[in-house]
Design a protein around this motif. Structure first.
Motif, PDB file in Angstrom:
ATOM      1  N   PRO A  40      27.610  19.448  72.204  1.00  0.00           N
ATOM      2  CA  PRO A  40      29.077  19.478  72.260  1.00  0.00           C
ATOM      3  C   PRO A  40      29.739  19.608  70.895  1.00  0.00           C
ATOM      4  O   PRO A  40      30.771  20.261  70.762  1.00  0.00           O
ATOM      5  CB  PRO A  40      29.420  18.146  72.934  1.00  0.00           C
ATOM      6  CG  PRO A  40      28.197  17.779  73.702  1.00  0.00           C
ATOM      7  CD  PRO A  40      27.065  18.267  72.867  1.00  0.00           C
ATOM      8  N   ILE A  41      29.173  18.970  69.871  1.00  0.00           N
ATOM      9  CA  ILE A  41      29.760  19.084  68.530  1.00  0.00           C
ATOM     10  C   ILE A  41      28.715  19.544  67.519  1.00  0.00           C
ATOM     11  O   ILE A  41      28.726  19.149  66.352  1.00  0.00           O
ATOM     12  CB  ILE A  41      30.391  17.755  68.080  1.00  0.00           C
ATOM     13  CG1 ILE A  41      29.396  16.610  68.178  1.00  0.00           C
ATOM     14  CG2 ILE A  41      31.638  17.445  68.895  1.00  0.00           C
ATOM     15  CD1 ILE A  41      29.931  15.320  67.581  1.00  0.00           C
ATOM     16  N   GLY A  42      27.801  20.412  67.985  1.00  0.00           N
ATOM     17  CA  GLY A  42      26.818  20.997  67.081  1.00  0.00           C
ATOM     18  C   GLY A  42      25.530  20.227  66.950  1.00  0.00           C
ATOM     19  O   GLY A  42      24.602  20.680  66.278  1.00  0.00           O
ATOM     20  N   HIS A 132      27.534   5.121  80.174  1.00  0.00           N
ATOM     21  CA  HIS A 132      27.389   6.478  80.711  1.00  0.00           C
ATOM     22  C   HIS A 132      28.607   7.353  80.430  1.00  0.00           C
ATOM     23  O   HIS A 132      28.475   8.571  80.272  1.00  0.00           O
ATOM     24  CB  HIS A 132      27.155   6.422  82.230  1.00  0.00           C
ATOM     25  CG  HIS A 132      25.806   5.905  82.595  1.00  0.00           C
ATOM     26  ND1 HIS A 132      25.484   5.512  83.866  1.00  0.00           N
ATOM     27  CD2 HIS A 132      24.685   5.695  81.855  1.00  0.00           C
ATOM     28  CE1 HIS A 132      24.223   5.112  83.907  1.00  0.00           C
ATOM     29  NE2 HIS A 132      23.725   5.203  82.696  1.00  0.00           N
ATOM     30  N   LYS A 133      29.782   6.748  80.366  1.00  0.00           N
ATOM     31  CA  LYS A 133      30.976   7.555  80.146  1.00  0.00           C
ATOM     32  C   LYS A 133      30.920   8.285  78.811  1.00  0.00           C
ATOM     33  O   LYS A 133      31.549   9.328  78.633  1.00  0.00           O
ATOM     34  CB  LYS A 133      32.226   6.673  80.213  1.00  0.00           C
ATOM     35  CG  LYS A 133      33.526   7.460  80.349  1.00  0.00           C
ATOM     36  CD  LYS A 133      34.736   6.541  80.405  1.00  0.00           C
ATOM     37  CE  LYS A 133      36.022   7.355  80.530  1.00  0.00           C
ATOM     38  NZ  LYS A 133      37.232   6.517  80.386  1.00  0.00           N
ATOM     39  N   ALA A 134      30.159   7.748  77.865  1.00  0.00           N
ATOM     40  CA  ALA A 134      30.004   8.397  76.563  1.00  0.00           C
ATOM     41  C   ALA A 134      29.069   9.592  76.625  1.00  0.00           C
ATOM     42  O   ALA A 134      28.901  10.301  75.619  1.00  0.00           O
ATOM     43  CB  ALA A 134      29.487   7.393  75.526  1.00  0.00           C
ATOM     44  N   ALA A 135      28.467   9.836  77.792  1.00  0.00           N
ATOM     45  CA  ALA A 135      27.530  10.947  77.948  1.00  0.00           C
ATOM     46  C   ALA A 135      28.040  12.028  78.885  1.00  0.00           C
ATOM     47  O   ALA A 135      27.319  12.979  79.180  1.00  0.00           O
ATOM     48  CB  ALA A 135      26.187  10.421  78.469  1.00  0.00           C
ATOM     49  N   ASP A 166      37.515  11.725  72.985  1.00  0.00           N
ATOM     50  CA  ASP A 166      36.637  11.624  71.812  1.00  0.00           C
ATOM     51  C   ASP A 166      35.176  11.737  72.233  1.00  0.00           C
ATOM     52  O   ASP A 166      34.822  11.616  73.400  1.00  0.00           O
ATOM     53  CB  ASP A 166      36.900  10.319  71.057  1.00  0.00           C
ATOM     54  CG  ASP A 166      36.865   9.091  71.969  1.00  0.00           C
ATOM     55  OD1 ASP A 166      36.176   9.125  72.999  1.00  0.00           O
ATOM     56  OD2 ASP A 166      37.535   8.097  71.640  1.00  0.00           O
ATOM     57  N   TRP A 167      34.330  11.977  71.244  1.00  0.00           N
ATOM     58  CA  TRP A 167      32.901  12.183  71.510  1.00  0.00           C
ATOM     59  C   TRP A 167      32.080  11.628  70.364  1.00  0.00           C
ATOM     60  O   TRP A 167      32.434  11.785  69.195  1.00  0.00           O
ATOM     61  CB  TRP A 167      32.598  13.672  71.705  1.00  0.00           C
ATOM     62  CG  TRP A 167      31.198  13.934  72.183  1.00  0.00           C
ATOM     63  CD1 TRP A 167      30.128  14.315  71.442  1.00  0.00           C
ATOM     64  CD2 TRP A 167      30.721  13.794  73.521  1.00  0.00           C
ATOM     65  NE1 TRP A 167      29.006  14.425  72.237  1.00  0.00           N
ATOM     66  CE2 TRP A 167      29.352  14.113  73.523  1.00  0.00           C
ATOM     67  CE3 TRP A 167      31.323  13.432  74.721  1.00  0.00           C
ATOM     68  CZ2 TRP A 167      28.567  14.088  74.679  1.00  0.00           C
ATOM     69  CZ3 TRP A 167      30.547  13.395  75.873  1.00  0.00           C
ATOM     70  CH2 TRP A 167      29.180  13.718  75.842  1.00  0.00           C
ATOM     71  N   TYR A 168      30.973  10.986  70.714  1.00  0.00           N
ATOM     72  CA  TYR A 168      30.029  10.453  69.731  1.00  0.00           C
ATOM     73  C   TYR A 168      28.780  11.329  69.719  1.00  0.00           C
ATOM     74  O   TYR A 168      28.382  11.863  70.766  1.00  0.00           O
ATOM     75  CB  TYR A 168      29.652   9.016  70.078  1.00  0.00           C
ATOM     76  CG  TYR A 168      30.760   8.030  69.798  1.00  0.00           C
ATOM     77  CD1 TYR A 168      30.719   7.213  68.675  1.00  0.00           C
ATOM     78  CD2 TYR A 168      31.857   7.922  70.659  1.00  0.00           C
ATOM     79  CE1 TYR A 168      31.745   6.316  68.414  1.00  0.00           C
ATOM     80  CE2 TYR A 168      32.885   7.025  70.402  1.00  0.00           C
ATOM     81  CZ  TYR A 168      32.822   6.234  69.277  1.00  0.00           C
ATOM     82  OH  TYR A 168      33.843   5.350  69.003  1.00  0.00           O
ATOM     83  N   ILE A 187      33.817   4.910  64.507  1.00  0.00           N
ATOM     84  CA  ILE A 187      34.761   5.938  64.935  1.00  0.00           C
ATOM     85  C   ILE A 187      34.000   7.109  65.550  1.00  0.00           C
ATOM     86  O   ILE A 187      32.831   7.339  65.238  1.00  0.00           O
ATOM     87  CB  ILE A 187      35.649   6.424  63.767  1.00  0.00           C
ATOM     88  CG1 ILE A 187      34.801   7.109  62.689  1.00  0.00           C
ATOM     89  CG2 ILE A 187      36.434   5.272  63.161  1.00  0.00           C
ATOM     90  CD1 ILE A 187      35.642   7.736  61.589  1.00  0.00           C
ATOM     91  N   PRO A 188      34.640   7.866  66.443  1.00  0.00           N
ATOM     92  CA  PRO A 188      33.961   9.000  67.081  1.00  0.00           C
ATOM     93  C   PRO A 188      33.605  10.087  66.067  1.00  0.00           C
ATOM     94  O   PRO A 188      34.124  10.127  64.943  1.00  0.00           O
ATOM     95  CB  PRO A 188      34.999   9.508  68.092  1.00  0.00           C
ATOM     96  CG  PRO A 188      35.978   8.395  68.245  1.00  0.00           C
ATOM     97  CD  PRO A 188      36.013   7.670  66.947  1.00  0.00           C
ATOM     98  N   ALA A 189      32.747  10.991  66.515  1.00  0.00           N
ATOM     99  CA  ALA A 189      32.359  12.124  65.664  1.00  0.00           C
ATOM    100  C   ALA A 189      33.275  13.317  65.853  1.00  0.00           C
ATOM    101  O   ALA A 189      33.326  14.199  64.992  1.00  0.00           O
ATOM    102  CB  ALA A 189      30.917  12.532  65.969  1.00  0.00           C
ATOM    103  N   GLY A 190      34.000  13.374  66.968  1.00  0.00           N
ATOM    104  CA  GLY A 190      34.868  14.521  67.206  1.00  0.00           C
ATOM    105  C   GLY A 190      35.681  14.348  68.468  1.00  0.00           C
ATOM    106  O   GLY A 190      35.626  13.318  69.150  1.00  0.00           O
TER     107      GLY A 190
END
Length: 549
Positions: A40-42, A132-135, A166-168, A187-190
């Motif tokens: 998702p963010i590389g 799971h919501k973070a995935a 946001d996404w980790y 903090i999130p990555a993106g």
């Protein structure tokens, strides 16, 4: 039973029931929950897919539709899905939270059955267990008005779902281990828009508009930590719906969308043909601004978007003033949640005031979060099941927190369940003594967000309430060192989760359950335990209570 057998039995039972009772239309879905590796963010990482999709497929329903979702869990861990903002009337059995449902174990399936009754608007579903919501595992859920019930705007040329959040770049299991050790996930990555970060001039368009036409964008913040500011390069947005309620149709250049909230806006393609950026950026993160983009293309355009992105506002006072501009559309002829208070909620006598104050403490060197000094932990057997089977006293005590905090009491780690009398009108104050914006959601209900203010709430604060046209919604944010006040009638029997939508805080205890029991034990007020319900823990092999009649 094989998957084909499960589907056949389900179809025959539903069709037979529908033939006898002439029920409203049914929508059927079959979802396979799997892992997949995407970037998702590389950074390649494991995500949760639904039928191979990230985000998952949209559910397009109409008010009063019966929704049947057969979920097959192909993960290596238990799994549940919850329906953010959808009022499971009389039916917390389908709520999909750890306090209401046994988990779907690896290799097993469960069929959700619920009716989207008396609601319209924009919602979403998400995985509710662990981190799971973070995935991923989330997607849009739309509820349209029936044809005989007009909405306060013309049908748009198209209707777009926009999942922002946001996404980790860490695996969800790794994030859980960090929290289990008592540390913050940071903090999130993106930021992602429909699973993509954008930012490249040559990115493919996610949305297409034809010049002169009007389009609906349903924007939901499905993240786990960050408020997001949403804006469209060169275009104004007309707000028409929020968390399932039609609003007064004000124009905005940008909107702050806090975690767990959904907005619908109408956008007119009234600019020169070309490509334009949607911009979603993080709010209230001091170290850096995280930005995602998505391209809107006017049909036939080959002009790239301008590299100059519209800037987000600064400070939370701007966001507070924007909230004050939100008003309920009292003339819209659409489904209205909580009908008892739809037109005169400000004149209903408050029977109880509950003040919930958040806190963060260290227990044995590990961070925990709490409400009124109690940090919630789930029981092995879901709370709703042990209550229904009459063995709740073996697992938890009701209302171990008072209706307001007692600062001298040390923090307790325990199941946190509040008893609320059926059909009473209650005021809930959410107080935030900390320096960051918080966000909450209450399952099973819509409520009136009547007031916000700085400092601590007092009875004098009621003088500032909007008692006429506050928007009926299911999500609320609380600004730093401030309070928010909501009002609602607890007329939906069941066990309902009130939680922080900031998943780090929710995972570490900032949540509770509200038990609303109908003394009549009647099908008028609550459905029986479904025959297909998953049983686990202490209720396995236990005789079922006498059914409601």
């Amino acid at each position: 039973m094989s998957r084909a057998g499960v589907a056949l039995v389900l179809l025959l039972s539903v069709l037979g029931l529908a033939a006898v009772t002439a029920e409203d239309p049914y929508l059927f879905f079959e979802w396979n929950i799997t892992y997949g590796t995407i970037s998702p963010i590389g950074v390649p990482q494991r995500v949760i897919l639904i039928n191979g999709q990230f985000p998952g497929p949209d559910i397009n329903a109409t008010s009063n539709n019966n929704v049947i979702v057969n979920v097959f869990n192909f993960l290596d861990e238990p799994f549940l899905i919850s329906w953010n903002g959808v009022q499971q009337r009389k039916n917390s059995w389908q709520d999909g939270m750890a306090g209401t449902n046994c988990p779907i174990l690896p290799g097993q399936n469960f069929t959700y059955k619920f009716q989207v009754k008396d609601q319209i608007g924009s919602f979403y579903y998400f995985p509710s267990l662990r981190m799971h919501k973070a995935a991923g595992g989330y997607g849009g859920l739309r509820i349209h008005s029936r044809l005989l019930i007009p909405v306060p705007f013309d049908p748009p040329a198209d209707d777009y779902t926009v999942m922002v959040g946001d996404w980790y770049n860490k695996d969800h299991a790794v994030l859980a281990k960090i929290l289990d050790k008592g540390r913050s996930i940071g903090i999130p990555a993106g930021i992602l828009i429909n699973g993509k970060p954008g930012k490249d001039n040559d990115e493919d368009p996610q949305f297409v508009m034809e010049a002169g036409k009007v389009y609906r964008y349903r924007i939901c913040n499905v993240g786990i930590k960050s408020s997001v500011n949403f804006r469209i390069q060169g275009h104004s947005m007309k707000l028409v719906e929020m968390d399932g309620s039609h609003t007064v149709q004000n124009l905005y250049d940008s909107l702050d969308v806090h975690v767990g909230q959904c907005y619908s806006v109408l956008v007119t393609a009234d600019q020169a043909p070309g490509d334009y950026y949607i911009v979603a950026s993080s709010r209230f993160i001091k170290k850096k601004e995280l930005v995602a983009t998505a391209v809107i293309r006017y049909a036939g355009s080959n002009t790239p978007p301008s590299a100059v992105l519209p800037r987000a506002p600064a400070g939370w006072a701007w966001s507070f003033n924007q909230w004050r501009s939100f008003r309920w559309n009292l003339t819209a002829s659409a489904a209205r949640p909580n009908p008892q208070g739809s037109y005169h909620y400000g004149n209903i006598n408050i029977t109880r005031t509950i003040k919930l104050v958040s806190s963060r403490v260290s227990v044995d060197g590990k961070t925990r979060y709490a409400l009124n000094g109690v940090s919630h932990v789930d029981t092995e057997t879901p709370l709703k099941l042990v209550e229904y089977f009459g063995i709740a006293d073996k697992f938890f005590n009701y209302s171990i927190i008072g209706d307001e905090p007692t600062p001298e009491t040390p923090m307790t780690i325990a199941p946190n369940v509040l008893n609320v009398e059926f059909r009473t009108y209650v005021e809930i104050i959410l107080e935030n003594p900390e320096k960051s914006v918080q966000a909450y959601h209450l399952n099973g209900y819509s409520f009136f967000l009547v007031g916000m203010g700085p400092g601590k709430w007092t009875p004098e604060s009621r003088k500032t309430y909007n008692s006429l046209d506050a928007v009926s919604r299911h999500a609320v944010h609380v600004f730093p060192k401030s309070w928010s006040a909501i009002m609602l009638t607890f007329d939906n029997a069941g066990m309902w989760n009130l939680r922080s939508e900031l998943w780090e805080r929710r995972y570490l205890g900032q949540q509770l359950y509200i038990s609303v029991v109908s003394p009549a034990r009647s099908l008028r007020d609550e459905y029986n335990l479904p025959e297909t319900a998953m049983l686990c823990g202490s209720v396995v092999g236990t005789p079922k209570p006498t059914p409601y009649t």
